[in-house]
Enzyme design. Sequence first.
Site, mmCIF file in Angstrom:
data_model
loop_
_atom_site.group_PDB
_atom_site.id
_atom_site.type_symbol
_atom_site.label_atom_id
_atom_site.label_comp_id
_atom_site.label_asym_id
_atom_site.label_seq_id
_atom_site.Cartn_x
_atom_site.Cartn_y
_atom_site.Cartn_z
ATOM 1 N N PHE A 147 0.851 -1.192 0.000
ATOM 2 C CA PHE A 147 0.000 0.000 0.000
ATOM 3 C C PHE A 147 0.883 1.236 0.000
ATOM 4 O O PHE A 147 1.737 1.398 0.876
ATOM 5 C CB PHE A 147 -0.940 0.033 1.215
ATOM 6 C CG PHE A 147 -1.963 1.130 1.096
ATOM 7 C CD1 PHE A 147 -3.156 0.908 0.423
ATOM 8 C CD2 PHE A 147 -1.722 2.386 1.616
ATOM 9 C CE1 PHE A 147 -4.100 1.936 0.286
ATOM 10 C CE2 PHE A 147 -2.650 3.415 1.473
ATOM 11 C CZ PHE A 147 -3.838 3.183 0.810
ATOM 12 N N ASP A 235 9.121 2.637 1.823
ATOM 13 C CA ASP A 235 7.974 3.437 2.240
ATOM 14 C C ASP A 235 7.827 3.255 3.756
ATOM 15 O O ASP A 235 7.332 2.231 4.228
ATOM 16 C CB ASP A 235 6.728 2.955 1.491
ATOM 17 C CG ASP A 235 5.470 3.698 1.901
ATOM 18 O OD1 ASP A 235 5.462 4.309 2.988
ATOM 19 O OD2 ASP A 235 4.482 3.648 1.131
ATOM 20 N N LYS A 264 2.450 10.222 8.013
ATOM 21 C CA LYS A 264 1.671 9.929 9.224
ATOM 22 C C LYS A 264 2.221 10.470 10.549
ATOM 23 O O LYS A 264 1.848 11.533 10.996
ATOM 24 C CB LYS A 264 1.489 8.419 9.324
ATOM 25 C CG LYS A 264 0.535 7.850 8.279
ATOM 26 C CD LYS A 264 0.372 6.375 8.456
ATOM 27 C CE LYS A 264 -0.641 5.763 7.489
ATOM 28 N NZ LYS A 264 -2.032 6.073 7.788
HETATM 29 N N1 PLP Z 1 2.244 4.368 2.416
HETATM 30 C C1 PLP Z 1 1.874 3.582 3.436
HETATM 31 C C2 PLP Z 1 2.773 2.458 3.855
HETATM 32 C C3 PLP Z 1 0.670 3.799 4.097
HETATM 33 O O1 PLP Z 1 0.309 2.998 5.100
HETATM 34 C C4 PLP Z 1 -0.148 4.871 3.676
HETATM 35 C C5 PLP Z 1 -1.441 5.125 4.324
HETATM 36 O O2 PLP Z 1 -2.003 4.309 4.999
HETATM 37 C C6 PLP Z 1 0.285 5.666 2.617
HETATM 38 C C7 PLP Z 1 1.490 5.403 2.015
HETATM 39 C C8 PLP Z 1 -0.541 6.816 2.131
HETATM 40 O O3 PLP Z 1 -0.447 7.858 3.028
HETATM 41 P P1 PLP Z 1 -1.471 9.101 2.934
HETATM 42 O O4 PLP Z 1 -2.814 8.565 3.309
HETATM 43 O O5 PLP Z 1 -0.927 10.089 3.906
HETATM 44 O O6 PLP Z 1 -1.435 9.583 1.528
#
Ligand code: PLP
Length: 420
Positions: A147, A235, A264
Amino acid sequence: MPPLSVDAPLGSATTAELFNRHVMSTYARYPLTLVRGEGCRVWDEEGREYLDFVAGIATCTLGHAHPAWIQALTQQAQQLHHVSNLYYNRPQAQLAQWLTQHSCADKVFFCNSGAEANEGAIKLARKYAHTVRGIQDPVILTAQASFHGRTLAALTATGQPKYQKDFAPLVPGFDYVPYNDIEGTAAVLERWGERVCAVLLEPLQGEGGVVPGDPAYFQWLRRVCSERGILLMLDEVQVGMGRTGRLWGYCNLGIEPDVFTLAKGLAGGIPIGALLAKEFCAVFQPGDHASTFGGNPLACAVGLAVCHTLMAESLVWNAQQTGDYLRQGLSRLAEQFPQLVQEVRGWGLIQGLVLRIPAAEVVRAALEQGLLLVPAGSQVVRFVPPLIVTPKEIDEALVRLESALQSLAVGDSGTESLKA
Ligand code: PLP
């Protein structure tokens, strides 16, 4: 004139009714309206208290209304909240300094969210491919069940067809590898050969079901990427900032990435994102990339307060200690309810309860007991409390969870109890 009341436009409609009327229906919401938070607890508009083991989905690092967080926010708001990136601002410089001094990265680009940080990483990888490696048609590999966010390139990077359906055509130049699988990943690398410019992976797959990365896999991948000039990008949006009991997720894997992304937990709930890179691949030049709000003084001052508080209150250590404690408690419940729970997995304060029933059922039952939880995929419930959580609060959460599981076990059997 009487002061304007925030309640004035509500009239007789409930908050949920106003949402349904005026807000796009992109979320299936739980039936509660939260109005206040303190520490690891939040309250709804009826005054009911909940233990918050969601923390804005791994975002409220310092919990709710932490004094250091409030102080940074209010002080900076009074001084200077936003100026363009046409000018220097000190909080951005200080946050970048803290992040680079405490990680393997040399340079930072600030933005507003995880998806935006990953978009930046994708652009950086492509520019590196074109200008340094001379690849005309670069390919970025990401993992199945990953994700990375909801914007178009981040969505393409997200290896889950359920999120992609209805949004074709996706962005070209992506393919997917099986996570933690050396043989499967090697086969995809071979298929694309010289066109692979980067691999983007989560150190632990969060949304994909709280699946920790295998150090042997990541160390193998690190070697392969270094040998072939491929950028290894991580990520860290969900697991960075101490959540795993180490400052960065990659510290659990025995490797350093070339690029990583944060969002986050970085400012504990104020929108912020960051793209971090080692010097050799920080190839952006003026005009290549930008973001109006990115790195504004307000978000960066709060981010800096979160970083300093992590250190001052030993919260990374706390995440490790209380994470172990949580995991032990969850393992006891897994033994107690084998008909509902398969296993517990995770690092530090990101733990997943792998279920034999839909995660939504456990989340709903826990909510009734005053415990907020969030699913990670269809059969895993995620525990991501603030990093300030105490063993006593974990005990309370476990008692509430036990009642929730008990109610499901009773409901299941129609008898007194299915407790093993
Ligand atoms: N990357 C990861 C690993 C995530 O868990 C998330 C959101 O849950 C995102 C990216 C996307 O982040 P945002 O919702 O701040 O765009």
